[in-house]
Design a protein around this motif. Structure first.
Motif, PDB file in Angstrom:
ATOM      1  N   GLU A 166       0.852  -1.185   0.000  1.00 14.64           N
ATOM      2  CA  GLU A 166       0.000   0.000   0.000  1.00 14.64           C
ATOM      3  C   GLU A 166       0.893   1.243   0.000  1.00 14.64           C
ATOM      4  N   ALA A 207       1.589   5.159  -1.281  1.00 13.27           N
ATOM      5  CA  ALA A 207       0.947   6.376  -1.772  1.00 13.27           C
ATOM      6  C   ALA A 207       1.728   6.909  -2.975  1.00 13.27           C
ATOM      7  N   SER A 227       2.713   4.694   3.277  1.00 11.66           N
ATOM      8  CA  SER A 227       1.437   5.346   3.584  1.00 11.66           C
ATOM      9  C   SER A 227       0.928   5.047   4.988  1.00 11.66           C
ATOM     10  N   PHE A 228       1.819   4.666   5.896  1.00 13.37           N
ATOM     11  CA  PHE A 228       1.422   4.378   7.271  1.00 13.37           C
ATOM     12  C   PHE A 228       2.201   5.290   8.219  1.00 13.37           C
ATOM     13  N   TRP A 269       0.935  -4.100   8.480  1.00 14.41           N
ATOM     14  CA  TRP A 269      -0.234  -3.818   9.305  1.00 14.41           C
ATOM     15  C   TRP A 269      -0.041  -4.345  10.714  1.00 14.41           C
ATOM     16  N   ASN A 311       5.471  14.618   7.769  1.00 11.86           N
ATOM     17  CA  ASN A 311       4.335  14.685   6.847  1.00 11.86           C
ATOM     18  C   ASN A 311       4.414  15.911   5.946  1.00 11.86           C
ATOM     19  N   GLU A 356      -1.252  14.600   7.169  1.00 13.33           N
ATOM     20  CA  GLU A 356      -1.401  13.601   6.111  1.00 13.33           C
ATOM     21  C   GLU A 356      -0.179  12.695   6.058  1.00 13.33           C
ATOM     22  N   ARG A 374      -2.328   8.141   3.371  1.00  9.32           N
ATOM     23  CA  ARG A 374      -3.452   7.278   3.033  1.00  9.32           C
ATOM     24  C   ARG A 374      -4.330   7.865   1.931  1.00  9.32           C
ATOM     25  N   LEU A 422      -3.255   7.005  -1.632  1.00  6.56           N
ATOM     26  CA  LEU A 422      -3.302   5.648  -2.164  1.00  6.56           C
ATOM     27  C   LEU A 422      -4.141   5.659  -3.437  1.00  6.56           C
ATOM     28  N   GLN A 424     -12.129   7.337   2.660  1.00  8.80           N
ATOM     29  CA  GLN A 424     -11.488   6.485   3.646  1.00  8.80           C
ATOM     30  C   GLN A 424     -12.334   6.358   4.905  1.00  8.80           C
ATOM     31  N   HIS A 428     -14.206   3.612   9.341  1.00 13.54           N
ATOM     32  CA  HIS A 428     -13.241   3.316   8.286  1.00 13.54           C
ATOM     33  C   HIS A 428     -13.878   2.434   7.222  1.00 13.54           C
TER      34      HIS A 428
END
Length: 405
Positions: free
Chosen positions: A65, A67, A76-77, A152, A237, A246, A249, A252, A262, A348
């Protein structure tokens, strides 16, 4: 004697958890020392060491995942777990060589130790501390999380670990312990943003408790570490996306193409229903449950059931809170905090995707543990131990079941 008893109990739990993870990875094909293809934190660490805040050649990792922003690929985490993986990348030379599953297993041991340490510092007896730690580390979705070094799971396990150690340090109000609590809880936010509620509650409670003598000596140890972490996260960020809030996410491809948002209130009813989907038996006694977006949360994580039963008993018998902690410990408040966090997760688009159980709700464990810390006189009896054993068996089964899916 009490210290020796605690050391023996904790040592036994850690030995069994380590053995369980070794046996799991043996059944998985000898994967404990393997790298994990979904360990994008090590990939980001490798790029940090090369002086990049983006992922070079990100197009070569379509299964991650990532971005996409202004032609570059970004992790993106929230980035704090990169710090955990950074020494591993340095030691092994590249992200591809990092034994991500071993890094996760050691993190799971540290998380279990944090839970036990919280209980011991609050004055719980060794058997009580051991019971609660078994519920968290073995008898919950945390065990399945501990089996994989994927992005994750690393974020969720490190967030829980930091939150529990934050509660451990928060139980003492020296300047050093206060600073450590502030640092741990703020870093937890950099793994899982909704831990911000735990940090805010602890900080506000400390301010209120000392409002008549609030000095810089009291305020700075609580404020400064968290503020520095917040500035670091927001600055990172801004450097990547020009927005302090940001972390990628929204960039993505699935969201950038203008699809479903999202977060949305429209997701709430469906996700709440997902958390109540039952586990059933058919005529041949085969278990049936969903493996996408969760199922009945207190079956997957029976610690919530133990909390509910103990809470009802305390209300019926008017059992007092005897532990004194620098955090709110009223049952109604902790239940509201946990429920509020769960509702936020239900906004979510997904509720954790492919999984065994209801993994997002592992993030609520610090609220549950806090309730037990304030009631140190409780001792688990046969009912609690039976529930604990069932929880362990079900989650061991779940971890092995997911090997087949």
């Amino acid at each position: 004697m009490r210290s020796r008893d605690h050391a023996a109990a904790l040592g036994g739990i850690l030995a069994c958890l380590g053995l369980a993870l070794l046996l799991y990875h043996s059944l998985a094909g000898g994967t404990l020392l393997s790298s994990n293809p979904y360990d994008s934190y090590s990939l980001q660490a490798e790029n940090w060491l090369a002086g990049r805040n983006y992922i070079a050649n990100g197009e070569n990792y379509p299964w991650l995942e990532l971005a996409v922003y202004e032609g570059r690929y970004y992790h993106s985490f929230p980035p704090v777990p990169v710090l955990w993986m950074l020494p591993w990348v340095v030691a092994f030379g590249s992200a591809a060589a990092v034994p991500s599953n071993l890094a996760m297993a050691l993190l799971a041991l540290l998380c279990a130790a944090g839970c036990y340490a919280c209980c011991a510092r609050a004055g719980l007896l060794p058997e009580t501390a051991a019971c609660l730690t078994l519920f968290v580390s073995f008898g919950s979705n945390a065990f399945w999380l501990a089996t994989s070094g994927g992005v994750w799971f690393l974020a969720q396990m490190l967030g829980l670990c930091l939150a529990l150690w934050g509660l451990f340090f928060a139980q003492q109000e020296t300047a050093l312990s206060t600073a450590a609590a502030s640092l741990c809880m703020a870093l937890a936010v950099g793994c899982r943003p909704f831990y911000a509620a735990l940090l805010a509650v602890w900080f506000l409670c400390r301010v209120v408790r000392n409002r008549r003598a609030l000095t810089a000596r009291i305020l700075l140890p609580a404020l400064l570490p968290a503020a520095l972490v917040a500035c670091g996260l927001m600055g990172y960020n801004v450097a990547r996306f020009g927005n302090p809030l940001e972390f990628g996410r929204m960039y993505l491809p699935e969201f950038a193409r203008g699809g479903d948002p999202q977060f949305s209130l429209s997701y709430l009813p469906g996700n709440l229903a997902n958390l109540l989907r039952p586990v059933t038996l058919d005529g041949s006694l085969q278990l049936h449950f969903e493996v996408f977006n969760g199922f009945l949360f207190f079956v997957a994580n029976p610690l919530f059931l133990l909390w509910a039963l103990r809470g009802a008993s305390c209300v019926m018998h008017k059992e007092p809170r005897t532990g004194k902690l620098p955090l709110p410990t009223q049952g109604w408040f902790l239940a509201a905090a946990g429920t509020g966090t769960a509702l936020l997760y239900c906004l979510h688009r997904t509720l954790g995707g492919w999984q065994f159980g209801a993994r997002y709700l592992v993030d609520l464990f610090p609220w549950v543990i806090l309730w037990f810390l304030a009631r140190p006189a409780w001792r688990p009896r046969s009912g609690a131990w039976t529930l604990c054993g069932a929880a362990i068996l079900f989650n061991l089964y779940g971890a092995l079941y997911m090997l087949q899916t």
